[in-house]
Every structure is written in structure tokens, then in C-alpha cells.
Design a protein around this motif. Structure first.
Motif, PDB file in Angstrom:
ATOM      1  N   GLY A 142       2.855  15.212  -1.441  1.00 55.39           N
ATOM      2  CA  GLY A 142       3.042  15.797  -2.758  1.00 55.39           C
ATOM      3  C   GLY A 142       1.830  15.557  -3.631  1.00 55.39           C
ATOM      4  N   PRO A 143       1.836  16.080  -4.851  1.00 52.48           N
ATOM      5  CA  PRO A 143       0.729  15.876  -5.778  1.00 52.48           C
ATOM      6  C   PRO A 143       0.705  14.451  -6.324  1.00 52.48           C
ATOM      7  CG  PRO A 143       2.455  17.161  -6.815  1.00 52.48           C
ATOM      8  CD  PRO A 143       2.862  16.998  -5.386  1.00 52.48           C
ATOM      9  N   ALA A 144      -0.479  13.991  -6.646  1.00 56.22           N
ATOM     10  CA  ALA A 144      -0.637  12.611  -7.110  1.00 56.22           C
ATOM     11  C   ALA A 144      -0.104  12.399  -8.518  1.00 56.22           C
ATOM     12  CB  ALA A 144      -2.114  12.223  -7.055  1.00 56.22           C
ATOM     13  N   GLU A 145      -0.213  13.415  -9.371  1.00 60.13           N
ATOM     14  CA  GLU A 145       0.108  13.203 -10.780  1.00 60.13           C
ATOM     15  C   GLU A 145       1.572  12.796 -10.989  1.00 60.13           C
ATOM     16  OE1 GLU A 145      -3.122  16.416 -10.505  1.00 60.13           O
ATOM     17  OE2 GLU A 145      -1.307  15.828  -9.424  1.00 60.13           O
ATOM     18  N   TRP A 198     -10.106  17.622  -7.738  1.00 63.40           N
ATOM     19  CA  TRP A 198      -9.025  18.581  -7.518  1.00 63.40           C
ATOM     20  C   TRP A 198      -7.821  18.318  -8.420  1.00 63.40           C
ATOM     21  CZ3 TRP A 198     -11.351  22.108  -4.941  1.00 63.40           C
ATOM     22  CH2 TRP A 198     -12.187  21.828  -3.867  1.00 63.40           C
ATOM     23  N   MET A 199      -7.807  17.191  -9.105  1.00 65.29           N
ATOM     24  CA  MET A 199      -6.621  16.789  -9.856  1.00 65.29           C
ATOM     25  C   MET A 199      -6.532  17.512 -11.205  1.00 65.29           C
ATOM     26  SD  MET A 199      -5.412  14.265  -7.924  1.00 65.29           S
ATOM     27  CE  MET A 199      -5.905  12.933  -6.793  1.00 65.29           C
ATOM     28  N   ASP A 200      -5.336  17.477 -11.783  1.00 71.65           N
ATOM     29  CA  ASP A 200      -5.174  17.693 -13.222  1.00 71.65           C
ATOM     30  C   ASP A 200      -5.594  16.367 -13.854  1.00 71.65           C
ATOM     31  OD1 ASP A 200      -4.274  17.789 -15.859  1.00 71.65           O
ATOM     32  OD2 ASP A 200      -2.375  18.757 -15.363  1.00 71.65           O
ATOM     33  N   ARG A 201      -6.879  16.242 -14.175  1.00 72.06           N
ATOM     34  CA  ARG A 201      -7.429  14.919 -14.448  1.00 72.06           C
ATOM     35  C   ARG A 201      -6.865  14.271 -15.712  1.00 72.06           C
ATOM     36  NH1 ARG A 201     -11.841  17.870 -12.974  1.00 72.06           N
ATOM     37  NH2 ARG A 201     -12.937  17.637 -14.942  1.00 72.06           N
ATOM     38  N   PRO A 202      -6.679  14.989 -16.821  1.00 70.51           N
ATOM     39  CA  PRO A 202      -6.051  14.319 -17.975  1.00 70.51           C
ATOM     40  C   PRO A 202      -4.655  13.796 -17.655  1.00 70.51           C
ATOM     41  CG  PRO A 202      -7.157  16.325 -18.671  1.00 70.51           C
ATOM     42  CD  PRO A 202      -7.163  16.338 -17.169  1.00 70.51           C
ATOM     43  N   ARG A 203      -3.871  14.585 -16.929  1.00 70.82           N
ATOM     44  CA  ARG A 203      -2.521  14.128 -16.563  1.00 70.82           C
ATOM     45  C   ARG A 203      -2.598  12.932 -15.616  1.00 70.82           C
ATOM     46  NH1 ARG A 203       2.177  17.663 -13.360  1.00 70.82           N
ATOM     47  NH2 ARG A 203       3.787  16.003 -13.427  1.00 70.82           N
ATOM     48  N   TYR A 207       0.841  -1.202   0.000  1.00 80.50           N
ATOM     49  CA  TYR A 207       0.000   0.000   0.000  1.00 80.50           C
ATOM     50  C   TYR A 207       0.875   1.251   0.000  1.00 80.50           C
ATOM     51  CZ  TYR A 207      -3.657  -3.294   1.313  1.00 80.50           C
ATOM     52  OH  TYR A 207      -4.526  -4.351   1.332  1.00 80.50           O
ATOM     53  N   GLU A 208       0.540   2.165  -0.904  1.00 79.98           N
ATOM     54  CA  GLU A 208       1.161   3.479  -0.936  1.00 79.98           C
ATOM     55  C   GLU A 208       0.056   4.530  -0.902  1.00 79.98           C
ATOM     56  OE1 GLU A 208       5.087   3.595  -3.379  1.00 79.98           O
ATOM     57  OE2 GLU A 208       3.582   2.598  -4.631  1.00 79.98           O
ATOM     58  N   ALA A 209       0.365   5.673  -0.283  1.00 80.12           N
ATOM     59  CA  ALA A 209      -0.609   6.760  -0.198  1.00 80.12           C
ATOM     60  C   ALA A 209       0.123   8.078  -0.384  1.00 80.12           C
ATOM     61  CB  ALA A 209      -1.325   6.728   1.153  1.00 80.12           C
ATOM     62  N   VAL A 210      -0.503   8.984  -1.128  1.00 78.09           N
ATOM     63  CA  VAL A 210       0.107  10.285  -1.389  1.00 78.09           C
ATOM     64  C   VAL A 210      -0.953  11.367  -1.232  1.00 78.09           C
ATOM     65  CG1 VAL A 210      -0.287  10.007  -3.891  1.00 78.09           C
ATOM     66  CG2 VAL A 210       1.414  11.670  -3.072  1.00 78.09           C
ATOM     67  N   ASP A 211      -0.567  12.468  -0.601  1.00 86.29           N
ATOM     68  CA  ASP A 211      -1.467  13.605  -0.434  1.00 86.29           C
ATOM     69  C   ASP A 211      -0.634  14.882  -0.355  1.00 86.29           C
ATOM     70  OD1 ASP A 211      -4.562  14.036   0.303  1.00 86.29           O
ATOM     71  OD2 ASP A 211      -3.363  15.533   1.376  1.00 86.29           O
ATOM     72  N   LEU A 212      -1.239  15.994  -0.771  1.00 85.11           N
ATOM     73  CA  LEU A 212      -0.550  17.276  -0.744  1.00 85.11           C
ATOM     74  C   LEU A 212      -0.313  17.790   0.671  1.00 85.11           C
ATOM     75  CD1 LEU A 212      -2.428  19.160  -3.585  1.00 85.11           C
ATOM     76  CD2 LEU A 212       0.018  18.737  -3.526  1.00 85.11           C
TER      77      LEU A 212
END
Length: 263
Positions: free
Chosen positions: A91-94, A114-119, A66-71
């Protein structure tokens, strides 16, 4: 990226304590494609304090990777205290997904808007294993089924600058199909309607964990909370509890399996 980070810094305690959890029926649907995979590699993107992991880890097992990332470093600190065996990153997910490899499941719970969804989707497609899956899950307050929630949304629209109750009114299914269908991927949409009860103080705590309410407090101060308390008093039952209907949505995109790709 700093404004996005600031959305949730300082809110971690209220967020973790009061946010509703995700319906088990959708979590079971979400992990279905992972059946039979030993030690699945899961990334919780925009993880907050790991609320979705509370439901996923008991289903998938403790031995998963399991990995988790958040700003927000505050959110990550709270999540790490809850799940020390999970690998946490701030950090950012992208860009996190752009360097990830051999992932079986990517989950974005209450964060995809909240994401840059295409990226994000390009990166997800690039790091998933054959037959891997990206899942977008969200709990939506069902203001159409509740006079209290309808009034609450109206209060936010009046006092929280720039807020609209339709702020997540995107066609996530279409975005997933555009990203995954050309490579043979499949997309599914599932929903669940459910109801919970919440004490008045718990609702206020949940509201205060919201960036929309925090913007309203910045603009109007205590006046927003006073009006919220008045609204609660008018709609709570004789025990001081509120009935809260939710409409939860699960959008999943699965990459083609190795056999499908070969075919």
C-alpha cells in the motif's frame, strides 16, 4: 494510486538483483541517533525489495522492530522472501504512517520523490518518538563525472517520454526544515561520492528495472535496447565493464528529544 503501483510491478527481480546498494558511511550516519535504543522501531517507506534494510539490519541488530511498506505486491513478495522477520505491507506509505505509532526511524530510500511529500512529512512527524528521525537517502548517477552516464541520460531524455535527468531536483532539505523546524526539530544533509564497476549485462538489467527505461521500451521497443547496447559497447573497458560514479545524498530530520521539548 494505481499508476504509481504499476511503476514497479513485474520489475522486482531485476530491481533487487541489479540496483546499487547504499554507501555504508551514510547508513552509519543515518542510524547514529538510535545508539542506545533497545529494539528500535524502524519503518522502511516505499521499501521496494528492502535494499536499504540489507544495510540497516546488520547495524541495528536483528532484534529491532522492522516494518516495510510498498505499493507493489511484487516488490513486497521479494522483500518478504529476503526478510521474513520484517512486517511487510502492500500500500501507499502516507496512510501507513498516519496510523503508525512510537516509531524511532522512518527511511525513504530512492522513493521520496514519488510520495505526496507534505502528507508524508506530516504523518512522519506525528508518529515519531521524541528524538526520532526521518531519513531520505538516494543514489544519483553522477552524469557530470562520466561521459557514459551523460550519454545514457541523453538517450533516456530522447526516448523515454517525459523523462529529465533532473527529475529528483527538489530541495528536500528545505522541505524537511519546513516540516520539522517549527517543532524544534533539526535537519542535516550529508553526501558521499563513490564509484563502482558494473558488467554490461548487469547495467542492462539495472536499466530495465527502471520505470523510465520501461516507458522508453513501450514507446520505441527494441530500438532503445539496441541503442543502449551500442552505447555500452562504446564506453566499456576491454573487459566489458563500466565505471559508474555515484553521488549519494542523505537528508535527515530529527524531532526534538523529550529533554529538548521540556526545555
Amino acid at each position: 494510486m494505481e499508476p504509481r503501483k504499476q511503476k514497479f510491478d513485474t520489475l522486482a527481480d531485476d530491481y533487487d538483483r541489479h540496483r546499487p546498494r547504499y554507501p555504508a558511511v551514510l547508513l552509519k550516519e543515518l542510524v547514529g541517533p538510535l545508539a542506545g535504543r533497545s529494539r528500535p522501531h524502524v519503518v522502511d517507506a516505499g521499501a521496494g525489495t528492502g535494499i536499504v534494510l540489507e544495510g540497516l539490519i546488520p547495524i541495528l541488530g536483528e532484534d529491532g522492530r522492522y516494518e516495510a511498506v510498498d505499493l507493489s505486491s511484487d516488490m513486497v513478495s521479494r522483500g518478504r522472501a529476503k526478510f521474513p522477520s520484517v512486517s511487510w505491507s502492500v500500500g501507499p506509505a502516507e496512510p501507513f504512517l498516519e496510523q503508525a505509532r512510537d516509531v524511532d526511524l522512518i527511511v525513504a530510500a530512492q522513493s521520496f520523490q514519488w510520495m505526496d511529500r507534505p502528507r508524508f512529512l506530516r504523518a512522519a512527524r506525528g508518529c515519531l518518538n521524541p528524538g526520532g528521525q526521518v531519513a531520505i537517502i538516494q543514489n544519483n548517477r553522477d552524469f557530470r563525472a562520466s561521459s557514459f552516464l551523460d550519454a545514457y541520460e541523453s538517450l533516456l531524455e530522447e526516448l523515454s517520454p517525459g523523462y529529465s535527468r533532473h527529475y529528483r531536483a527538489f530541495d528536500f532539505g528545505a522541505e524537511l526544515r519546513e516540516a520539522f523546524a517549527p517543532g524544534g526539530g533539526t535537519v542535516e544533509v550529508r553526501t558521499a561520492d563513490w564509484t563502482t564497476t558494473m558488467a554490461a549485462d548487469d547495467f542492462v538489467g539495472m536499466a530495465k528495472s527502471s520505470t523510465q527505461v520501461q516507458r522508453g521500451i513501450e514507446a520505441h521497443g527494441q530500438a532503445l535496447l539496441d541503442r543502449l547496447r551500442d552505447l555500452i559497447d562504446r564506453h566499456a573497458d576491454q573487459d566489458g565493464a563500466l565505471t559508474m560514479p555515484y553521488h549519494s545524498e542523505l537528508f535527515t530530520a530529527r524531532t526534538a528529544s523529550a529533554a529538548e521539548s521540556d526545555g
